[in-house]
Design a protein around this motif. Structure first.
Motif, short mmCIF file in Angstrom:
data_model
loop_
_atom_site.label_atom_id
_atom_site.label_comp_id
_atom_site.label_asym_id
_atom_site.label_seq_id
_atom_site.Cartn_x
_atom_site.Cartn_y
_atom_site.Cartn_z
N ASP A 145 -55.70 37.76 51.31
CA ASP A 145 -55.00 36.54 50.93
C ASP A 145 -53.51 36.89 50.86
OD1 ASP A 145 -53.82 34.38 49.71
OD2 ASP A 145 -55.22 34.26 48.04
N PHE A 146 -52.71 36.30 51.76
CA PHE A 146 -51.30 36.67 51.84
C PHE A 146 -50.60 36.49 50.50
CE2 PHE A 146 -46.80 35.94 52.56
CZ PHE A 146 -46.47 37.02 53.35
N SER A 147 -50.98 35.46 49.76
CA SER A 147 -50.31 35.20 48.48
C SER A 147 -50.59 36.31 47.47
CB SER A 147 -50.76 33.86 47.91
OG SER A 147 -52.15 33.89 47.58
N GLN A 148 -51.68 37.08 47.68
CA GLN A 148 -52.02 38.15 46.76
C GLN A 148 -51.58 39.53 47.26
OE1 GLN A 148 -53.31 37.42 43.76
NE2 GLN A 148 -53.12 35.28 44.39
N MET A 149 -51.02 39.58 48.46
CA MET A 149 -50.58 40.87 49.00
C MET A 149 -49.37 41.37 48.21
SD MET A 149 -50.98 40.18 53.11
CE MET A 149 -50.44 41.83 53.56
N PRO A 150 -49.33 42.67 47.84
CA PRO A 150 -48.19 43.17 47.07
C PRO A 150 -46.90 43.09 47.87
CG PRO A 150 -49.64 44.97 47.78
CD PRO A 150 -50.35 43.70 48.10
N LYS A 151 -45.88 42.56 47.23
CA LYS A 151 -44.61 42.36 47.92
C LYS A 151 -43.50 42.30 46.89
CE LYS A 151 -46.07 38.34 49.57
NZ LYS A 151 -47.24 37.95 48.75
N VAL A 152 -42.27 42.40 47.36
CA VAL A 152 -41.09 42.24 46.52
C VAL A 152 -40.21 41.18 47.16
CG1 VAL A 152 -39.02 43.34 45.61
CG2 VAL A 152 -41.15 44.62 45.70
N ASN A 157 -33.65 32.86 48.66
CA ASN A 157 -34.80 31.98 48.89
C ASN A 157 -35.10 31.75 50.36
OD1 ASN A 157 -35.21 31.71 46.14
ND2 ASN A 157 -33.98 29.84 45.97
N LEU A 158 -34.08 31.52 51.16
CA LEU A 158 -34.30 31.24 52.58
C LEU A 158 -34.90 32.46 53.29
CD1 LEU A 158 -31.11 29.19 53.54
CD2 LEU A 158 -33.43 28.34 53.11
N LEU A 159 -34.48 33.65 52.89
CA LEU A 159 -35.04 34.87 53.48
C LEU A 159 -36.50 35.05 53.05
CD1 LEU A 159 -34.81 37.51 55.06
CD2 LEU A 159 -33.82 38.57 53.01
N ASP A 160 -36.79 34.85 51.77
CA ASP A 160 -38.16 34.99 51.29
C ASP A 160 -39.09 33.97 51.94
OD1 ASP A 160 -37.55 37.13 49.62
OD2 ASP A 160 -36.95 35.81 47.97
N GLN A 161 -38.60 32.74 52.12
CA GLN A 161 -39.42 31.72 52.77
C GLN A 161 -39.68 32.07 54.23
OE1 GLN A 161 -37.37 28.00 52.20
NE2 GLN A 161 -37.43 28.17 49.96
N ALA A 162 -38.73 32.73 54.87
CA ALA A 162 -38.88 33.05 56.29
C ALA A 162 -39.85 34.21 56.52
CB ALA A 162 -37.50 33.39 56.89
N ILE A 163 -39.73 35.29 55.74
CA ILE A 163 -40.54 36.49 56.00
C ILE A 163 -41.64 36.69 54.98
CG2 ILE A 163 -38.56 37.60 57.11
CD1 ILE A 163 -38.36 39.42 54.64
N GLY A 164 -41.67 35.85 53.93
CA GLY A 164 -42.71 36.00 52.92
C GLY A 164 -42.47 37.12 51.94
N GLY A 165 -41.26 37.65 51.87
CA GLY A 165 -40.95 38.78 50.99
C GLY A 165 -41.14 40.10 51.72
N PHE A 166 -40.73 41.17 51.06
CA PHE A 166 -40.86 42.51 51.64
C PHE A 166 -42.22 43.07 51.25
CE2 PHE A 166 -36.20 42.03 50.96
CZ PHE A 166 -35.82 42.08 52.29
#
Length: 445
Positions: A145-152, A157-166
Motif C-alpha cells: 500500500d503506497f500510503s503505508q510505504m516508509p517515506k519522508v 507540497n508540490l514536490l511531495d504531490q508529484a513524487i509521493g515523498g522520498f
C-alpha cells in the motif's frame, strides 16, 4: 555408484561410494553428518570446517544431479539452509521437504528408527519446488500500500504531490550549477526529515562543521528567531540565531542530526563515508543521508583514467546501501558545463551511471521570472524533476528564497515562516499566580 564426480570433501561431508548422479532422487542436502549416515544415497551436508560461502566451490559437483533436496526436520534451520543454498547455487533447482514428511520426528535418525527405510523414500512425496533464486512468479508478488510505504516528505507540497515523498530504499541525485542553492535546499530537507522524527546524517565535503551548523541553524530557526548583528570591523549585517532559540535547536539536533567530520584528510575517502553511514544507521537509527558532494570524495587506488569508473562504483554502493538498509540517500553532483541551456539528467558530471543508479534526479536553476498558469510569478529558483522512477513524473516547481533564514519556500503565496518542532519541545514555563497584597496602594481594578 559413481567415482567420476569432482572431489569436494573439503567443503561437503559425504561418502563417494554412495553418490549416484543418475539416480532420479537428486542430491539430498542434510542438516548434519548423522542425517547423511542415515540416508546414505546421494546425501551430503556442509563439512565441519566449511562455511556457506564455500558452497560455490561445489557447483560443478552439484550440477551433476537433477536437483537439490533440502532435508531438515527443524523448520527454522531448514529455512536458513534454503536461503543459503539458493543464494550460492543460483542455477540449481531446489526442492524442500515439508514438515509432514518427517511425521513429527525431530531427527532423520528417529524417523528411520520409528518408521523404517521406507519413510525416507516417502520424504519425496511431501516436497515443494522453489523457483530458481532470483526468479519470481509474478502472481505471488505482494503489492504494498503506497500510503503505508516508509517515506519522508520534503515540506514542499508540490514536490511531495508529484513524487509521493522520498521513499526509503532509494537514491536521489541533485544537480545544478554552482551557487544555485543545492546544498542550502538539501540542508532544509534534512531539517524536514528531522522534524518528522527521523535521524539524519550528512557528509559535507566543502563546509567545515561550524559553517554547516551556522547555515542549518538559521534554517531551523526561521526569520522570527534571528536577529541582525553588525560586524564592527567590516560593517556587514550578519544574521544570528538568538541564544534561547539556538539552545533549543541544539537539543533538537542532539542524537538526531549527525555530521561527518571532515577535520582530517583521510575522511574524504569514499570507503570511509560508507562505513560511517553504516555505523550511523546501525547505532543511531539514521535513515536519511546526504553526500554533498560526490566531487569531494576520494577513491583509493584509482588513477585519473579510472576516476569516473570509481565514482560510478561509489554511486552504485550508495544505491545498494539505501536498498539494503531501507534508508534514503541524497547525493549532490555538479553538472557538466552547459551554459545557455536548461539542465537535463544526462548533464550530471561524470558518467551516465550516476543518474542510471538514481531513483530520482533533480536540478536547481536560478530564474528571474517564469510564466505559470495563474499568471506571471516572480521566482528565485526553479526545481526541475528530471527523473522519478516510481511515477515517471517530470515537472517544474517555482521556489522563493529568504536570504536571512536561508529558507526556500513556495513561490508566490508561500512563506518562510514555518515553525519546526523544536519550538514546541522542552518544558513550558509555568506562571505562578501571586496573591494580592492588601497593602498594595495600586490594586487592580
Amino acid at each position: 555408484m559413481s567415482n567420476d564426480l569432482p572431489n569436494v570433501s573439503r567443503w561437503l561431508t559425504y561418502d563417494p561410494m554412495f553418490m549416484a548422479p543418475e539416480d532420479p532422487r537428486g542430491l539430498w542436502f542434510c542438516d548434519g553428518p548423522e542425517s547423511v549416515l542415515s540416508i546414505q544415497i546421494n546425501a551430503v551436508c556442509l563439512a565441519a570446517d566449511a562455511s556457506w560461502d564455500d558452497l560455490p566451490h561445489c557447483e560443478a559437483f552439484v550440477s551433476q544431479f537433477q536437483y537439490v533436496l533440502v532435508v531438515c526436520p527443524d523448520p527454522a534451520r531448514r529455512e536458513t539452509m534454503v536461503n543459503e543454498i539458493r543464494r550460492r547455487l543460483i542455477s540449481t533447482a531446489v526442492l524442500v521437504a515439508q514438515d509432514k514428511a518427517f511425521r513429527g520426528c525431530r531427527t532423520i535418525q528417529s524417523l528411520r528408527e520409528t518408521y523404517g527405510l521406507k519413510a525416507l523414500d516417502q520424504i519425496l512425496l511431501d516436497v515443494v519446488e522453489l523457483p530458481v533464486y532470483g526468479l519470481l512468479d509474478l502472481a505471488d508478488v505482494r503489492q504494498p500500500d503506497f500510503s503505508q510505504m516508509p517515506k519522508v516528505l520534503s515540506g514542499i507540497n508540490l514536490l511531495d504531490q508529484a513524487i509521493g515523498g522520498f521513499l526509503m530504499g532509494e537514491l536521489s541525485v541533485w544537480t545544478g550549477r554552482r551557487g544555485e542553492g543545492k546544498s542550502t535546499l538539501l540542508g532544509e530537507l534534512l531539517l524536514e526529515a528531522r522534524d518528522q522524527g527521523e535521524t539524519v546524517c550528512a557528509y559535507s565535503g566543502e563546509l567545515p562543521a561550524w559553517k554547516f551548523k551556522y547555515w542549518t541553524s538559521l534554517q531551523a530557526a526561521g526569520p522570527d528567531n534571528i536577529r541582525m548583528e553588525r560586524d564592527k570591523r567590516s560593517g556587514r549585517q550578519v544574521p544570528v540565531v538568538t541564544e534561547l532559540a539556538q539552545a533549543q535547536i541544539d537539543e533538537w539536533f542532539r542524537r538526531k542530526f549527525f555530521l561527518y567530520d571532515i577535520g582530517h584528510s583521510s575522511v574524504h575517502d569514499a570507503g570511509n563515508i560508507l562505513r560511517l553511514f553504516e555505523y550511523a544507521h546501525h547505532w543511531y537509527g539514521a535513515r536519511v543521508f546526504l553526500v554533498d558532494n560526490i566531487m569531494t570524495a576520494r577513491f583509493k587506488g584509482s588513477k585519473d583514467a579510472d576516476y569516473y569508473r570509481a565514482q560510478s562504483n561509489f554511486v552504485n554502493a550508495l544505491a545498494t546501501f539505501a536498498r539494503k538498509n531501507g534508508v534514503h540517500v541524497h547525493l549532490v553532483a555538479h553538472p557538466r558545463k552547459t551554459e545557455g541551456k536548461h539542465l537535463a539528467a544526462d548533464d550530471v558530471g561524470g558518467i551516465g551511471d550516476i543518474t542510471n543508479f538514481a531513483d530520482n534526479v533533480f536540478a536547481l536553476e536560478r530564474a528571474a521570472k517564469k510564466k505559470e498558469q495563474e499568471g506571471d510569478v516572480e521566482m528565485h529558483t526553479v526545481l526541475n524533476i528530471l527523473k522519478n522512477r516510481f511515477f515517471g513524473v517530470r515537472r517544474q516547481i517555482g521556489l522563493d528564497f529568504d536570504e536571512t533564514s536561508k529558507r526556500f519556500y513556495k513561490s508566490g503565496s508561500g512563506s518562510p515562516a514555518k515553525r519546526f518542532s523544536w519550538e514546541f519541545a522542552g518544558d513550558q514555563l509555568k506562571l505562578t499566580e501571586i496573591a494580592a497584597d492588601p497593602d498594595d496602594p495600586f490594586p487592580e481594578a
